[in-house]
Write a protein that holds these residues in place. Structure first.
Motif, mmCIF file in Angstrom:
data_model
loop_
_atom_site.group_PDB
_atom_site.id
_atom_site.type_symbol
_atom_site.label_atom_id
_atom_site.label_comp_id
_atom_site.label_asym_id
_atom_site.label_seq_id
_atom_site.Cartn_x
_atom_site.Cartn_y
_atom_site.Cartn_z
ATOM 1 N N CYS A 100 0.848 -1.188 0.000
ATOM 2 C CA CYS A 100 0.000 0.000 0.000
ATOM 3 C C CYS A 100 0.889 1.246 0.000
ATOM 4 O O CYS A 100 1.883 1.306 0.731
ATOM 5 N N HIS A 155 0.271 4.062 1.162
ATOM 6 C CA HIS A 155 0.123 4.908 2.345
ATOM 7 C C HIS A 155 1.270 4.631 3.322
ATOM 8 O O HIS A 155 2.163 5.456 3.468
ATOM 9 N N MET A 156 1.272 3.426 3.925
ATOM 10 C CA MET A 156 2.343 3.126 4.886
ATOM 11 C C MET A 156 2.922 1.736 4.706
ATOM 12 O O MET A 156 3.567 1.196 5.607
ATOM 13 N N GLY A 157 2.651 1.129 3.565
ATOM 14 C CA GLY A 157 3.380 -0.093 3.240
ATOM 15 C C GLY A 157 2.769 -1.405 3.663
ATOM 16 O O GLY A 157 3.416 -2.450 3.540
ATOM 17 N N CYS A 158 1.523 -1.436 4.165
ATOM 18 C CA CYS A 158 0.900 -2.728 4.474
ATOM 19 C C CYS A 158 0.599 -3.484 3.176
ATOM 20 O O CYS A 158 0.558 -2.887 2.105
ATOM 21 N N CYS A 162 -6.689 -2.310 1.571
ATOM 22 C CA CYS A 162 -5.586 -2.343 2.526
ATOM 23 C C CYS A 162 -6.184 -2.534 3.920
ATOM 24 O O CYS A 162 -7.038 -1.746 4.343
ATOM 25 N N CYS A 221 -4.913 -2.044 6.765
ATOM 26 C CA CYS A 221 -4.397 -1.196 7.853
ATOM 27 C C CYS A 221 -5.240 0.047 8.083
ATOM 28 O O CYS A 221 -5.687 0.292 9.197
ATOM 29 N N HIS A 222 -5.462 0.838 7.043
ATOM 30 C CA HIS A 222 -6.218 2.081 7.266
ATOM 31 C C HIS A 222 -7.306 2.279 6.210
ATOM 32 O O HIS A 222 -7.810 3.376 6.028
ATOM 33 N N GLY A 223 -7.601 1.218 5.484
ATOM 34 C CA GLY A 223 -8.778 1.254 4.624
ATOM 35 C C GLY A 223 -8.615 1.799 3.217
ATOM 36 O O GLY A 223 -9.611 2.047 2.539
ATOM 37 N N SER A 224 -7.398 1.990 2.742
ATOM 38 C CA SER A 224 -7.264 2.435 1.354
ATOM 39 C C SER A 224 -7.815 1.368 0.416
ATOM 40 O O SER A 224 -7.774 0.172 0.724
ATOM 41 N N PRO A 276 -6.623 6.625 2.860
ATOM 42 C CA PRO A 276 -5.628 7.702 2.831
ATOM 43 C C PRO A 276 -4.525 7.598 1.769
ATOM 44 O O PRO A 276 -3.820 8.571 1.552
HETATM 45 FE FE1 FES Z 1 -2.581 1.061 3.650
HETATM 46 FE FE2 FES Z 1 -2.429 2.825 5.554
HETATM 47 S S1 FES Z 1 -0.960 1.352 4.980
HETATM 48 S S2 FES Z 1 -4.062 2.444 4.218
#
Ligand code: FES
Length: 339
Positions: free
Chosen positions: A294, A296-299, A312, A314-317, A329
């Motif tokens: 992802c 955003h932060m790599g999940c 994703c 982690c934070h719903g992207s 995000p």
């Molecule tokens: Fe994917 Fe934050 S790491 S939405």
């Protein structure tokens, strides 16, 4: 299957103690690293919530870290596991909040969506009785699918490590069962001793009944199947077993797939070397390969078969099958990648 990177989720309650002890025993047996995770609502009490697990990890000389987080508990636990590329999350099945019932909503969300295997532990009357080898009798449920084969591989490896006995169970037509179990025992068990049980009935109920009747202490099941529910993240049978089995349950997750398993119109994660590629097979059969990280932060993103998008955890992207952002995000598309 070495389970070198282990996450244990704890709230410091007495029901979480079994999970802590089992996670520490696993980490000790693999010389792995344990992340002791607590998602707090009250920061002032967070250190106390992990104190027991930390003390035991130190006493058993297990390499460990403490991770304190806030926010949605399930999302936080899964995000931490994803960031560490954890191979397994260990959690008590009741909790992590006292108001929850047999299997709580936090735990259910983790089992359904975790980026790795999940070991659900049931509370023991006396958690201190959990020893260095927490399991002695392991029941491996298989339907002969690729997912079940991977679960069986993990089960045999775990049994060998813990010197536990293994029984294979197949629920369905006896002739198919004979072939599946003979093949699983020979090719995956590599001839290791394993009882074979062929049963008929409703798979979830039958496996739960077998675990109860024969007093298995761990049931291992793949996250998909066992009735061909290839689109579901967690199939209905493993879900039923996770909820109702009388003993601990290890849900072995198949995130990475073989390219050949991805059907037209579907996506899946394929592991190549040390990185993961998100693969989408267009309806005409052409394959699109993009990074599974992802932006955003790599999940690691996951294929959502119902909506045909990448999500994703982690934070719903959310991304289109070819990687363009639908929801943040994340702001950038998934990068092109090669297999
Ligand atoms: Fe994917 Fe934050 S790491 S939405």
């Amino acid at each position: 299957m070495a389970y070198k990177r282990i996450v244990v989720a704890t709230d410091g309650s007495s029901t979480a103690e079994t999970a802590e002890r089992i996670a520490i025993a696993l980490a000790r047996s693999t010389k792995g690293t344990l992340s002791i995770v607590h998602v707090f609502t009250d920061r002032a009490r967070a250190d106390a919530a992990v104190a027991r697990a930390v003390a035991l990890a130190e006493e058993r000389q297990v390499k460990h870290e403490i991770v304190l987080a806030d926010g949605d508990p399930a999302d936080a636990i899964m995000g931490i596991a994803d960031e560490r590329d954890a191979e397994i999350i260990v959690t008590g099945s009741r909790g992590l909040f006292k108001s929850e019932q047999l299997i709580g909503s936090v735990v259910r969300k983790v089992v359904n969506n975790a980026p790795c295997d999940v070991l659900l532990t049931r509370p023991r009357e006396d958690p201190a009785t959990v020893g260095e080898a927490p399991y002695h009798r392991i029941l491996l449920a298989t339907d002969g699918s690729a997912t079940a084969d991977r679960a069986a591989r993990k089960g045999f490896a775990l049994a060998k490590r813990l010197a536990a006995s293994v029984a294979l169970v197949f629920v369905g037509h006896p002739k198919t069962g004979e072939l599946v179990l003979a093949d699983t025992a020979a090719t995956i068990g590599e001839g290791a001793p394993a009882d074979q049980m062929i049963l008929e009935g409703e798979p979830g109920e039958t496996i739960i009944g077998t675990a109860r009747e024969h007093r298995f202490d761990l049931v291992i099941v793949g996250n998909k199947g066992m009735a061909g529910a290839r689109a579901a993240i967690l199939g209905s049978v493993p879900r039923e077993i996770a909820e109702f089995a009388p003993c601990d349950v290890l849900v072995a997750r198949t995130i990475a797939q073989n390219l050949s398993e991805i059907q037209p119109g579907e996506g899946g994660i394929v592991a190549t070397g040390d990185h993961k590629v998100a693969v989408y097979r267009r309806p005409d059969g052409a394959v699109v390969t993009i990074s599974a990280k992802c932006t955003h932060m790599g999940c690691t993103v996951k294929w959502n078969a119902a909506d045909k998008v990448w999500d994703c955890p982690c934070h719903g992207s959310r991304y289109t099958p070819t990687g363009e952002v639908i929801n943040g995000p994340a702001e950038r598309a998934l990068a092109p990648a090669e297999l």
